[in-house]
Design a protein around this motif. Structure first.
Motif, PDB file in Angstrom:
ATOM      1  N   TYR A  49       0.847  -1.198   0.000  1.00 63.27           N
ATOM      2  CA  TYR A  49       0.000   0.000   0.000  1.00 63.27           C
ATOM      3  C   TYR A  49       0.877   1.241   0.000  1.00 63.27           C
ATOM      4  O   TYR A  49       1.795   1.370   0.825  1.00 63.27           O
ATOM      5  N   TYR A  50       0.623   2.148  -0.948  1.00 67.95           N
ATOM      6  CA  TYR A  50       1.315   3.438  -1.015  1.00 67.95           C
ATOM      7  C   TYR A  50       0.287   4.556  -0.841  1.00 67.95           C
ATOM      8  O   TYR A  50      -0.795   4.500  -1.414  1.00 67.95           O
ATOM      9  N   GLU A  51       0.650   5.571  -0.071  1.00 67.68           N
ATOM     10  CA  GLU A  51      -0.275   6.681   0.143  1.00 67.68           C
ATOM     11  C   GLU A  51       0.465   8.008   0.098  1.00 67.68           C
ATOM     12  O   GLU A  51       1.587   8.135   0.610  1.00 67.68           O
ATOM     13  N   GLY A  52      -0.163   9.000  -0.526  1.00 67.94           N
ATOM     14  CA  GLY A  52       0.365  10.361  -0.509  1.00 67.94           C
ATOM     15  C   GLY A  52       1.283  10.682  -1.671  1.00 67.94           C
ATOM     16  O   GLY A  52       1.640   9.832  -2.494  1.00 67.94           O
ATOM     17  N   LYS A  53       1.683  11.930  -1.701  1.00 62.95           N
ATOM     18  CA  LYS A  53       2.470  12.472  -2.815  1.00 62.95           C
ATOM     19  C   LYS A  53       3.903  11.926  -2.860  1.00 62.95           C
ATOM     20  O   LYS A  53       4.596  12.088  -3.861  1.00 62.95           O
ATOM     21  N   GLU A  79      -3.024   5.289  -3.077  1.00 63.11           N
ATOM     22  CA  GLU A  79      -4.112   6.180  -2.689  1.00 63.11           C
ATOM     23  C   GLU A  79      -3.618   7.614  -2.508  1.00 63.11           C
ATOM     24  O   GLU A  79      -2.585   7.852  -1.873  1.00 63.11           O
ATOM     25  N   ASP A  80      -4.383   8.547  -3.074  1.00 61.25           N
ATOM     26  CA  ASP A  80      -4.098   9.988  -2.947  1.00 61.25           C
ATOM     27  C   ASP A  80      -2.649  10.324  -3.302  1.00 61.25           C
ATOM     28  O   ASP A  80      -1.992  11.119  -2.634  1.00 61.25           O
ATOM     29  N   LYS A  85      -3.044  13.795 -11.527  1.00 62.30           N
ATOM     30  CA  LYS A  85      -3.053  15.253 -11.706  1.00 62.30           C
ATOM     31  C   LYS A  85      -1.721  15.735 -12.268  1.00 62.30           C
ATOM     32  O   LYS A  85      -1.647  16.726 -12.982  1.00 62.30           O
ATOM     33  N   SER A  86      -0.657  15.029 -11.898  1.00 63.61           N
ATOM     34  CA  SER A  86       0.678  15.373 -12.402  1.00 63.61           C
ATOM     35  C   SER A  86       1.061  14.355 -13.473  1.00 63.61           C
ATOM     36  O   SER A  86       0.548  13.232 -13.506  1.00 63.61           O
TER      37      SER A  86
END
Length: 325
Positions: A49-53, A79-80, A85-86
């Motif tokens: 699981y990976y989360e964030g920028k 997630e997120d 977006k990039s």
């Protein structure tokens, strides 16, 4: 969502899924259901699981190239991350040729549908938008959960419950849990029970406060304001929500004049379809000129606070007094 449910029902799963939209509750539910379907029995060896920028594309690709450990699949959930977006050319290219044993689930709030990653996911797997649900869907969902709990509620009480707590499914679920605990020994949930334990959603409180302003009922408007302060809502957030409410009123009335229907207005203004009617009714209490002036004064109030001319609590209070005098 219908196609996603069919995938889960038949077990014919796509290799890549993108769950996106405003409804956090549905995103979590489907993320968990996909994870269980792809890795039954809580297989943690083949789950990441990976989360964030800070999620690193190279690290994700390296892991995706690794064969699963004594299992048919390796699942990577992201997630997120902001990947949609990039620009994420490397990941978009990789998805086209990823190993058959690797599965991706992306969970995002916003996506750019023109981006290469979105198009790559759509070509390889399934993209599912999980937005705010309409009033009828939410009502059926609430009635279903109440029935499952072995309780009863009238249609009018269920509708009142939704009007009070808002349309966020996570919040609805939490408020229902409170009701179930409160009515533990009772077979039926009543409006009195809802009033006793359910918290009015802040958007509804702001709506009621704006109604009081429209009716020039100063004491009532200030009472709503003091209640929000007692709930630890910062004055500047209250001001922001007031300005947002007046902006919605102006936009909905303008769109109605231009011939748009309620469904189209809901999409353009980004409010639940069932709320459009009440916004239009409230908007009729103001002229377009009044709404513009109020929005200008909201901006002026924010400036007065930021420049130190007035304290935030007093500034918002004076604004309410100005438009109810």
């Amino acid at each position: 969502m219908k196609s996603l449910n069919e995938d889960l029902k038949t077990g014919q799963l796509k290799q890549v899924y993108l769950l996106y939209g405003e409804e956090s509750y549905l995103k979590k539910q489907y993320k968990d259901r996909l994870s269980e379907a792809m890795l039954p029995g809580g297989d943690t060896m083949n789950y990441r699981y990976y989360e964030g920028k800070e999620a690193d594309v190279k690290e994700i690709i390296d892991l995706a190239e690794t064969m699963p450990f004594f299992a048919p699949r390796r699942l990577i959930v992201m997630e997120d991350t902001g990947f949609f977006k990039s620009a994420s050319q490397a990941l978009a290219d990789y998805i086209k040729t990823m190993p058959e044993t690797t599965y991706f689930v992306f969970v995002e709030s916003e996506v750019d549908k023109r981006g290469k990653l979105y198009k790559a996911v759509k070509d390889k797997g399934r993209t599912v938008e999980l937005g705010r649900q309409d009033a009828n869907t939410l009502l059926r969902w609430v009635l279903g959960m109440i029935k499952k709990e072995g309780k009863q509620i009238s249609q009018s009480s269920a509708t009142y419950f939704l009007a009070k707590v808002g349309d966020d499914m996570e919040n609805i679920h939490g408020e229902l849990e409170k009701l179930f605990c409160y009515t533990l020994e009772k077979p039926e949930i009543t409006m009195e029970d809802i009033e006793a334990v359910c918290t009015t959603h802040i958007d509804n409180q702001i709506f009621d406060m704006v109604n009081a302003v429209a009716e020039k009922k100063q004491r009532r408007a200030l009472s709503y304001y003091y209640d929000l302060l007692a709930l630890k809502e910062p004055p500047m957030r209250i001001l922001y929500l007031m300005a947002r409410q007046f902006r919605i009123l102006m936009e909905t009335c303008d769109l109605l004049k231009r011939g748009y229907g309620k469904k189209e207005i809901a999409q353009k203004v980004k409010v639940p379809p069932f709320a459009v009617g009440k916004y239009l009714a409230q908007g009729q209490r103001f002229t377009e000129k009044e709404l513009r002036r109020i929005l200008e004064d909201c901006a002026g109030t924010e400036t007065d606070v930021k420049t130190g001319k007035l304290s935030d609590t007093m500034a918002v209070e004076l604004l309410i007094i100005q438009y109810t005098s």
